[in-house]
Scaffold this active site. Structure first.
Site, PDB file in Angstrom:
ATOM      1  N   LYS A 155      33.948  50.078  51.252  1.00 21.67           N
ATOM      2  CA  LYS A 155      34.749  50.572  52.065  1.00 21.67           C
ATOM      3  C   LYS A 155      34.839  52.095  51.924  1.00 21.67           C
ATOM      4  CE  LYS A 155      37.250  46.976  50.791  1.00 21.67           C
ATOM      5  NZ  LYS A 155      37.970  45.707  50.554  1.00 21.67           N
ATOM      6  N   ASP A 191      40.139  39.421  46.807  1.00 20.79           N
ATOM      7  CA  ASP A 191      41.043  38.983  47.869  1.00 20.79           C
ATOM      8  C   ASP A 191      40.608  37.598  48.629  1.00 20.79           C
ATOM      9  OD1 ASP A 191      38.839  40.568  49.011  1.00 20.79           O
ATOM     10  OD2 ASP A 191      39.975  41.336  50.496  1.00 20.79           O
TER      11      ASP A 191
HETATM   12  C1  BGC Z   1      34.465  44.142  48.735  1.00 18.33           C
HETATM   13  C2  BGC Z   1      34.849  42.875  48.438  1.00 18.33           C
HETATM   14  C3  BGC Z   1      36.069  42.410  49.222  1.00 18.33           C
HETATM   15  C4  BGC Z   1      36.015  42.735  50.935  1.00 18.33           C
HETATM   16  C5  BGC Z   1      36.879  42.378  51.738  1.00 18.33           C
HETATM   17  C6  BGC Z   1      34.358  44.334  50.371  1.00 18.33           C
HETATM   18  O1  BGC Z   1      33.988  45.636  50.731  1.00 18.33           O
HETATM   19  O2  BGC Z   1      33.179  44.423  48.227  1.00 18.33           O
HETATM   20  O3  BGC Z   1      35.097  42.786  47.054  1.00 18.33           O
HETATM   21  O4  BGC Z   1      36.502  41.026  48.991  1.00 18.33           O
HETATM   22  O5  BGC Z   1      35.360  43.909  50.889  1.00 18.33           O
HETATM   23  O6  BGC Z   1      38.112  43.074  51.390  1.00 18.33           O
END
Ligand code: BGC
Length: 472
Positions: A155, A191
């Site tokens: 993200k 999550d």
């Molecule tokens: C992360 C995951 C996470 C997902 C939803 C992704 O960018 O790598 O670990 O579960 O986002 O939040």
């Protein structure tokens, strides 16, 4: 204009089209990447063992959860009452600033610890030692139920000095600095795992947890024998939840918009599926398509604003929330769409132009939902090759919850892939499960610590000192 609209929309539609055969190919490739990841080989899917299994529903007690994964983070105190029941949680929400997300890691963890101090003070929580479940929504190589090192940020996070570190150790150190001594971090949870566990507390068919929000990912229940890289002890159930980190799946056919977006992203070459599916990117993909139409003189005439002229944009210019509002615009002249475009600097638009914008959003959404469904299909086939059992997928996240048509596109693609067997797959919105799930995992882990060897749940390996070999 109408003719122009039809021809350009059908051209764009083709660039984003995924036939049933394409979805089947994605499912096949996804399964092959899963197998490699589970064996510890080179794969775009990390397939991380989580050291936890589903709860029994009997877990009880008061627990704290700390939920970090987006620009907001939450602290919750939850009473687990057994029988799948929970009390109303006490919640405090905090907003992270850029300096926490993109600055030094110590700033981020100090801030979190400071918020925990506030939470404990506000609710006068001071009597007993409390167990805490830490939901940390990034790829973590888990080394025990309550420890794991960050593999990479995703993200828009990039706090320095955290990758490669044990995030629980960083949290505990920050707690000590702020005098937070009563809290014992007993579980580290993705999550997706929190979402699955929270749903499974009540629904025994739940064996998949999915996030379709700012980021995307899924976890599911795997047999230990299927996790070929697992070197830890066996569990009573012989099963464990596996965090696929599916956002990084990279065997997708990319079009020119995807390639452009990836080339200008912070994590080029990574999180390819996430870039086609999640809320952080959907708006930007739609914007890139619109920019092209503006450039070709097919949209907005002289009115095109900066938002639709800038090649390189980012998640904030045309946010996925706008796409959701536009897709939900039911008025004849698409008045709400007109208002959004005006707020973005395109003051005057014709109904036809607004329809183009809406159609583009729908094309981008449909592809995202179909890719997510193909990935989900692969995960289900991994657990149950003939789909002989019922499966509940607990899904959380703004894209699934708030983007009109997304859930329906997923359901349609499931039927396309599995025919009548699709009726055994339930997709259910599991709002805010990740915090509650972390509390439940904390309960399981804390129970295990107290009983040392085998605890009541009997389905988690907890802190048995197991260290799996994860190469990827
Ligand atoms: C992360 C995951 C996470 C997902 C939803 C992704 O960018 O790598 O670990 O579960 O986002 O939040």
């Amino acid at each position: 204009m109408k003719k122009l609209r039809n021809s350009s929309i059908s051209r764009i539609g083709k660039e984003f089209a995924l036939s049933t055969a394409d979805l089947r190919r994605i499912m096949r490739e996804f399964r092959s990447e899963m197998a490699k990841g589970l064996a510890g080989g080179k794969s775009s899917l990390k397939m991380i063992p989580t050291y936890v299994d589903k709860p029994t529903g009997r877990e009880k007690g008061d627990f704290i959860a700390l939920d970090l994964g987006g620009t907001n983070f939450r602290i919750l105190e939850i009473a687990l009452k057994g029988g799948g029941r929970t009390g109303d949680p006490r919640i405090m929400k905090f907003v992270l600033q850029k300096r926490h997300v993109n600055g030094q890691g110590s700033e981020l963890f100090d801030f979190i610890a400071g918020c925990m101090r506030k939470f404990l003070d506000k609710y006068r929580i001071s009597d007993d030692k409390l167990d805490l479940g830490f939901t940390f929504s990034f790829p973590v190589n888990q080394t025990a139920v309550a420890s794991g090192t960050l593999v990479c940020w995703t993200k828009d996070f990039s706090a320095k000095g955290v990758v490669g570190q044990d995030v629980v150790a960083l949290l505990v150190r920050a707690f000590r600095k702020k005098g937070v001594d009563l809290v014992n971090v007993s579980a580290l949870v993705n999550d997706t795992v929190g979402t699955l566990v929270a749903k499974a507390y009540q629904d025994t068919d739940c064996d998949i947890g999915i996030i379709l929000g700012t980021g995307t990912n899924a976890c599911y229940r795997e047999s230990l024998s299927g996790i070929r890289k697992w070197r830890g002890p066996s569990t009573k159930s012989g099963k464990m939840l596996v965090n696929t980190e599916w956002g990084n799946f990279n065997k997708l056919k990319l079009n020119r918009y995807d390639t452009f977006l990836d080339a200008h992203s912070e994590n080029k070459g990574y999180q390819i599926l996430e870039k086609a599916v999640s809320g952080m990117y959907l708006g930007e993909i739609a914007r890139l398509v619109l920019v092209n139409l503006v450039k070709d003189g097919m949209l907005f005439g002289e009115m095109g604003s900066k938002v639709f002229k800038k090649a390189v944009g980012g998640a904030k210019l045309f946010r996925s929330e706008y796409a959701s509002e536009i897709l939900g615009d039911r008025s004849a002249g698409l008045a709400a769409t007109g208002r959004i475009l005006a707020s973005l600097g395109v003051r005057k638009t014709s109904t036809e132009e607004r329809r183009v914008v809406r159609d583009v959003c729908a094309i981008v959404r449909r592809r995202a939902a179909r890719i997510a469904t193909a990935a989900l299909g692969a995960v289900i086939l991994e657990m149950d090759g003939r789909i002989a059992r019922r499966h509940t997928a607990a899904i959380d996240g703004s894209v699934y919850e708030k983007m009109p048509g997304f859930a329906a596109d997923m359901r349609a693609a499931l039927v396309e892939l599995f025919g009548s067997r699709a009726s055994r797959i339930k997709l259910t919105l599991a709002k805010d499960g990740s915090g509650k799930g972390a509390a439940i995992v904390a309960a399981v882990a804390a129970g295990e610590n107290r009983d040392s060897a085998h605890f009541s749940c009997g389905e988690s390996v907890g802190k048995m000192g197991a260290v799996p070999i994860i190469k990827s």
